[in-house]
Scaffold this active site. Structure first.
Site, PDB file in Angstrom:
ATOM      1  N   GLN A  78       0.838  -1.199   0.000  1.00 15.30           N
ATOM      2  CA  GLN A  78       0.000   0.000   0.000  1.00 15.30           C
ATOM      3  C   GLN A  78       0.875   1.253   0.000  1.00 15.30           C
ATOM      4  O   GLN A  78       1.233   1.779   1.041  1.00 15.30           O
ATOM      5  CB  GLN A  78      -0.954   0.011   1.195  1.00 15.30           C
ATOM      6  CG  GLN A  78      -1.961   1.122   1.068  1.00 15.30           C
ATOM      7  CD  GLN A  78      -3.131   0.944   2.001  1.00 15.30           C
ATOM      8  OE1 GLN A  78      -3.298  -0.069   2.671  1.00 15.30           O
ATOM      9  NE2 GLN A  78      -3.963   1.958   2.048  1.00 15.30           N
ATOM     10  N   PHE A  79       1.181   1.732  -1.216  1.00 21.36           N
ATOM     11  CA  PHE A  79       2.033   2.914  -1.341  1.00 21.36           C
ATOM     12  C   PHE A  79       1.383   4.156  -0.740  1.00 21.36           C
ATOM     13  O   PHE A  79       2.079   5.111  -0.366  1.00 21.36           O
ATOM     14  CB  PHE A  79       2.418   3.172  -2.803  1.00 21.36           C
ATOM     15  CG  PHE A  79       1.325   3.792  -3.634  1.00 21.36           C
ATOM     16  CD1 PHE A  79       1.271   5.176  -3.793  1.00 21.36           C
ATOM     17  CD2 PHE A  79       0.365   3.008  -4.258  1.00 21.36           C
ATOM     18  CE1 PHE A  79       0.264   5.768  -4.558  1.00 21.36           C
ATOM     19  CE2 PHE A  79      -0.639   3.581  -5.015  1.00 21.36           C
ATOM     20  CZ  PHE A  79      -0.685   4.963  -5.167  1.00 21.36           C
ATOM     21  N   THR A  80       0.052   4.158  -0.602  1.00 19.52           N
ATOM     22  CA  THR A  80      -0.630   5.348  -0.081  1.00 19.52           C
ATOM     23  C   THR A  80      -0.293   5.625   1.383  1.00 19.52           C
ATOM     24  O   THR A  80      -0.604   6.702   1.890  1.00 19.52           O
ATOM     25  CB  THR A  80      -2.160   5.247  -0.255  1.00 19.52           C
ATOM     26  OG1 THR A  80      -2.640   4.103   0.442  1.00 19.52           O
ATOM     27  CG2 THR A  80      -2.536   5.171  -1.729  1.00 19.52           C
TER      28      THR A  80
END
Length: 153
Positions: A78-80
């Site tokens: 999850q890059f967010t």
């Protein structure tokens, strides 16, 4: 490297409507990789997550790890988690690692967790995923290797 760890009674991830990974009791780990992360961060965070004692023992105290209870891990990239919302209303993801760096570190994290003998399921890096979970407690822990390393100094 950042991780949002949730103690779950069950969790699953679907891609295009098909279940890609699921666990019963265990940990859902949302994992973000930054441009500054290294193999050292992988080892440190994987060891912390797999040894995290947030399951209750016979005295109702958080004293057991996922391995102790025979639980599993569901790890979702999850890059967010590296969304920077300090300026404006649209997050900047400039600190998130590009796939060519993030994928090997994500896969190394999965491998390190599997080395402990814990059953590990995962999502698919970069895919549009639907994650379902039942947070048990609720118990949610946030870990950031940058913060953890700086607190050792």
């Amino acid at each position: 490297m950042k991780a949002v760890i949730q103690r779950v009674s069950r969790a699953s991830v679907a891609i295009d409507g098909q279940i890609h990974g699921k666990i019963d009791k265990g940990l859902l780990i949302l994992l973000g990789v930054s441009e500054d992360d290294t193999a050292e961060d992988v080892i440190y965070l994987a060891d912390k997550c797999t040894g995290l004692r947030i399951f209750t023992d016979e005295n109702d105290k958080m004293n057991l790890s996922a391995a102790d209870i025979g639980g599993g891990l569901l790890v979702i990239s999850q890059f967010t988690l590296y969304g920077d919302c300090r300026r404006g209303k649209r997050p900047s993801f400039i600190r998130a690692a590009r796939p060519e760096k993030a994928i090997p570190l994500y896969e190394a994290f999965l491998s390190r967790c599997r080395e402990t003998g814990i059953h590990v399921e995962c999502g698919e890096f970069g895919a549009d995923m639907a994650v379902e979970l039942v947070n048990d407690g609720p118990v949610t822990i946030i870990m950031d290797t940058e913060e953890m390393k700086s607190s050792k100094k």
